[in-house]
Design a protein around this motif. Sequence first.
Motif, mmCIF file in Angstrom:
data_model
loop_
_atom_site.group_PDB
_atom_site.id
_atom_site.type_symbol
_atom_site.label_atom_id
_atom_site.label_comp_id
_atom_site.label_asym_id
_atom_site.label_seq_id
_atom_site.Cartn_x
_atom_site.Cartn_y
_atom_site.Cartn_z
ATOM 1 N N THR A 1 0.881 -1.287 -0.051
ATOM 2 C CA THR A 1 -0.004 -0.028 -0.057
ATOM 3 C C THR A 1 0.858 1.228 0.113
ATOM 4 N N VAL A 2 0.637 2.307 -1.010
ATOM 5 C CA VAL A 2 1.373 3.348 -1.239
ATOM 6 C C VAL A 2 1.027 4.304 0.164
ATOM 7 N N ARG A 3 2.124 4.751 0.979
ATOM 8 C CA ARG A 3 2.007 5.348 1.996
ATOM 9 C C ARG A 3 2.338 6.968 1.827
ATOM 10 N N PHE B 1 1.476 11.665 -5.069
ATOM 11 C CA PHE B 1 1.762 10.110 -6.048
ATOM 12 C C PHE B 1 3.106 9.333 -5.494
ATOM 13 N N CYS B 2 3.041 8.201 -5.831
ATOM 14 C CA CYS B 2 4.355 7.389 -5.573
ATOM 15 C C CYS B 2 5.476 7.639 -6.042
ATOM 16 N N HIS B 3 6.600 7.774 -5.538
ATOM 17 C CA HIS B 3 7.910 8.066 -6.063
ATOM 18 C C HIS B 3 8.245 6.874 -7.006
ATOM 19 N N GLY B 4 8.948 7.357 -8.157
ATOM 20 C CA GLY B 4 9.199 6.259 -9.104
ATOM 21 C C GLY B 4 10.290 5.202 -8.570
ATOM 22 N N GLY B 5 11.099 5.757 -7.765
ATOM 23 C CA GLY B 5 12.003 4.853 -7.215
ATOM 24 C C GLY B 5 11.516 3.816 -6.277
ATOM 25 N N VAL B 6 10.471 4.325 -5.590
ATOM 26 C CA VAL B 6 10.046 3.327 -4.814
ATOM 27 C C VAL B 6 9.291 2.340 -5.444
ATOM 28 N N ALA C 1 -3.193 4.014 -2.541
ATOM 29 C CA ALA C 1 -3.306 2.997 -3.600
ATOM 30 C C ALA C 1 -2.925 1.504 -3.184
ATOM 31 N N ASP C 2 -3.365 0.343 -3.483
ATOM 32 C CA ASP C 2 -2.999 -0.746 -3.034
ATOM 33 C C ASP C 2 -2.291 -1.025 -4.456
ATOM 34 N N VAL C 3 -1.008 -1.602 -4.376
ATOM 35 C CA VAL C 3 -0.351 -1.702 -5.612
ATOM 36 C C VAL C 3 -0.233 -3.277 -5.748
ATOM 37 N N THR D 1 -2.955 -1.210 -10.448
ATOM 38 C CA THR D 1 -3.819 -0.504 -9.309
ATOM 39 C C THR D 1 -5.112 -0.768 -9.719
ATOM 40 N N GLY D 2 -6.050 -0.339 -8.650
ATOM 41 C CA GLY D 2 -7.472 -0.575 -8.969
ATOM 42 C C GLY D 2 -7.765 -1.962 -8.843
ATOM 43 N N GLY D 3 -7.004 -2.959 -8.281
ATOM 44 C CA GLY D 3 -7.329 -4.341 -8.115
ATOM 45 C C GLY D 3 -6.472 -5.098 -8.950
ATOM 46 N N PRO D 4 -6.072 -6.511 -8.750
ATOM 47 C CA PRO D 4 -5.122 -7.345 -9.423
ATOM 48 C C PRO D 4 -5.578 -7.272 -10.832
ATOM 49 N N ASP D 5 -6.526 -7.021 -11.396
ATOM 50 C CA ASP D 5 -6.883 -6.864 -12.856
ATOM 51 C C ASP D 5 -6.977 -5.391 -13.398
#
Length: 183
Positions: free
Chosen positions: A78-80, A89-94, A131-133, A155-159
């Motif tokens: 999960t993106v914190r 937004f999540c950092h690209g390095g993360v 977001a859950d990744v 993102t937005g689910g496994p599919d």
Amino acid sequence: MTSSPSAASSPGRPGPASPRTTPPPGAATPELAEGGAVVALASLAGFEGCFGCGTDAENGLRIRHGGVVDGVMTCEFTVRKEHQGAPGFCHGGVLATAMDEALGGAAWLLGNRYVTGRLETDYLAPVPVGADVHLRAWCTGVDGRKAFVEGEARTGGPDGPVAVRAAGVFIEVPQEHFVPQGS
Ligand SMILES: CCCCCCCC(=O)SCCNC(=O)CCNC(=O)[C@H](O)C(C)(C)COP(=O)(O)OP(=O)(O)OC[C@H]1O[C@@H](n2cnc3c(N)ncnc32)[C@H](O)[C@@H]1OP(=O)(O)O
């Protein structure tokens, strides 16, 4: 239903692998070892300090490993707030770290210890905080000590839509590569 690895590339876009992360002609078809990663990880004696998945890594990503189906390994995190690059937004390095963890996990399924030699990432969509990744990774070939691996993050689910794709080369190393723990 999750799509197969061969369907992971978006139409109109090339896959993530470059010539350096594509198995050479004659590379072996990957064969998962019985017990795979479990056997290899046992040699790390319960080490939990990994920044990607370790429960002792307080500031780590806390990636949660899932199952393996048809050679495809799944995991998620999960993106914190502390993972931000651009605001919200999540950092690209993360995200690259998460892909490293997922692809590395897929390599370890071969039953040996591997470290990252090369990692290539392809960013397709921003990933918001909260977001859950959902990560998936699979091995595409083995050539001597080199395991070629690809993966994707949705993102937005496994599919859901693919946000990141990656390809890498992981190199098999002996136990002595790692620093002994707890002794
Ligand atoms: C579940 C666990 C998940 C773990 C996920 C996390 C993974 C990580 O983050 S690991 C940490 C980051 N990576 C590292 O620290 C690795 C640092 N590099 C090294 O230690 C060394 O360079 C190492 C071990 C990769 C290779 O060194 P060495 O053992 O001397 O092997 P070497 O003889 O140079 O190369 C062996 C083969 O690998 C190939 N190779 C080596 N480096 C690379 C590279 N960067 N890219 C592509 N191929 C490479 C060589 O060309 C050679 O191929 P061939 O056998 O066909 O000639």
